[in-house]
Enzyme design. Structure first.
Site, short mmCIF file in Angstrom:
data_model
loop_
_atom_site.label_atom_id
_atom_site.label_comp_id
_atom_site.label_asym_id
_atom_site.label_seq_id
_atom_site.Cartn_x
_atom_site.Cartn_y
_atom_site.Cartn_z
N LYS A 72 -2.06 3.61 4.17
CA LYS A 72 -1.36 3.11 2.99
C LYS A 72 0.13 3.04 3.31
CE LYS A 72 -0.98 4.25 -1.99
NZ LYS A 72 -1.44 5.24 -3.01
N SER A 150 -3.53 3.31 -6.86
CA SER A 150 -2.61 2.44 -6.15
C SER A 150 -3.01 2.14 -4.71
CB SER A 150 -1.21 3.07 -6.15
OG SER A 150 -1.20 4.31 -5.45
N SER A 174 -5.15 7.62 -7.60
CA SER A 174 -4.93 6.46 -6.73
C SER A 174 -5.81 6.39 -5.49
CB SER A 174 -3.46 6.40 -6.30
OG SER A 174 -2.65 6.05 -7.40
#
Length: 447
Positions: A72, A150, A174
């Site tokens: 990420k 996210s 997330s």
């Protein structure tokens, strides 16, 4: 799709090699839009070639030597810009060093393919990003649907078969949310289990790290590597006979939970029961009290995120922010400090209450109350975005507030083929016990 453990077995047997696996990952990544913000192909090829040589010599650095993974774009990867999904950071200096977590997996021989997309500043459970595009949920058939956030790109990278493992972060859901909406495994660790150094923050008492994977055994292996264990954790599932689980009845009976989510979870629970698990179905006073606290006293992460980004909001760079993110950050500007202190006090009390209440049981809830909604309406309607974001985060926020490690497992699909998720959670710090229970549960749930 094979998991990382199976891929590594192919390396060991000579059926495949790390260079071949990497080139397949890079080729696939180029055909799935908006999943990666950047690829680290040059570094990855060096790592893959070195790994292939080690396998030929019979000297792998770890069980996952040569396995490709993605990060990420909150994790510092040396030589790459850490954008945090934000346009204003596109010209920031490249990271000089790997984050400690990146370094640990690199030293285990894993191959870093690139940096995945996310909600800007990791501040949404839906995964929309106007700057780098929004990756579409691979299970979408009728229309483009959200990936969840996210950690949107990390989940899609695994679900689409680009890489078997992608690292994410979780502040309010997330990792767990995109795992559920994409039909993969997502493990949110307790906040202090792994080093958060070199990872762009959102809320300092809530941020946690963890992998999105195709199996629980892969998550166990990553946990071993990130904790520097020489002896790997057992990969054989224990019998479910006598294992205790608590199904949160009030959540399951809530009208906001879609029928497919409820029915799939109930079917999973029936399978666990048939395998000898001890299932207690009743409301949890602690879980319900935490939901009420968040609803009436606000979200702790909103206070901490505003404190972190106040200088940004007061700078010209604020004009470059996604208006949805900017408005949500600004909403915490006038909240009183007394409210923040009350949330900290309530959290401490509820954490102890949870330990006493569960008394060794693993809590079962839906991960998300609904399947992945359509993308287009959320892009065009701010109020719908806000309400859907809150609905999507609602069932994972209590676990984040109480620092509960959580594993989201696929629980089935709805009539359109959209994935649903089941969430296993335990008190803070009980990660090892939770992962072992999740391995047993996953083995019982064969779809």
């Amino acid at each position: 799709m094979s998991d990382a453990t199976s891929l590594a077995e192919d390396f060991a047997s000579g059926r495949s090699d790390p260079v071949q696996a990497l080139e397949q990952a890079l080729a696939h990544a180029s055909h799935v839009p908006s999943v990666f913000i950047s690829l680290t192909a040059e570094r990855a090829r060096r790592e893959a070639e070195a790994s292939a040589a080690r396998w030929r010599a019979g000297q792998p650095l770890s069980v996952f030597d040569g396995v490709p993974l993605a990060w990420k774009d909150l994790f510092d990867v040396a030589g790459s810009i850490t954008t945090a999904g934000a346009a204003y950071r596109s010209h920031a200096p490249a990271a000089l060093l790997d984050a400690p977590s990146v370094g640990l997996l690199c030293r285990a021989g894993m191959v870093s393919v690139g940096k995945t997309n996310l909600s800007e500043l990791a501040y949404s459970g839906l995964g929309l990003n106007p700057h780098f595009g929004t990756p579409h949920n691979p299970s979408s058939v009728d229309q483009p649907r959200i990936p969840g956030g996210s950690s949107s790109g990390s989940a899609v990278a695994v679900a689409a078969g680009i890489v078997p493992i992608a690292m994410g972060t979780d502040t309010a859901g997330s990792i767990r949310i995109p795992a559920a909406l994409n039909g993969v495994v997502g493990y949110r660790s307790s906040c202090r289990r792994y080093s958060r150094d070199g990872v762009f923050p959102l809320a300092h008492t809530l941020d946690s790290l963890g992998p999105l994977t195709r199996s629980v055994r892969d998550a166990l292996a990553i946990d071993d590597l990130l904790n520097g264990r020489d002896q790997r954790s057992p990969r054989q599932p224990r019998s479910l006979n006598g294992q205790r689980f608590w199904v949160e009845q009030s959540v399951l009976e809530d009208a906001r939970v879609e029928s497919a989510v409820r029915d799939n979870l109930q079917r999973c629970v029936d399978r666990l029961k048939a395998d000898g698990a001890l299932i207690d179905v009743r409301p949890s006073k602690t879980f319900q009290a935490t939901l009420d606290l968040i609803q009436h006293q606000g979200w702790l992460g909103a206070f901490e995120a505003f404190a972190l980004h106040e200088a940004l909001l007061d700078s010209p760079d604020a004009e470059q922010l996604d208006p949805r993110v900017r408005r949500r950050l600004e909403a915490a500007r006038t909240l009183p400090a007394s409210q923040l202190l009350a949330l900290y006090d309530a959290r401490r009390r509820l954490q102890q209450q949870l330990v006493d209440e569960l008394d060794g049981a693993i809590l079962i809830t839906p991960t998300v109350a609904h399947v992945a909604p359509a993308l287009a309406p959320l892009e065009s309607d701010f109020e719908l975005f806000v309400s859907t974001n809150l609905a999507t985060l609602r069932l994972t926020m209590p676990g984040s507030l109480l620092d509960m490690p959580g594993v989201s497992l696929p629980s089935g699909r709805d009539a359109l083929g959209l994935p649903t998720g089941l969430l296993l959670s335990a008190p803070s710090g009980e990660d090892a016990r939770l992962l072992r229970a999740a391995l047993s549960v996953e083995t019982a749930l064969i779809f």
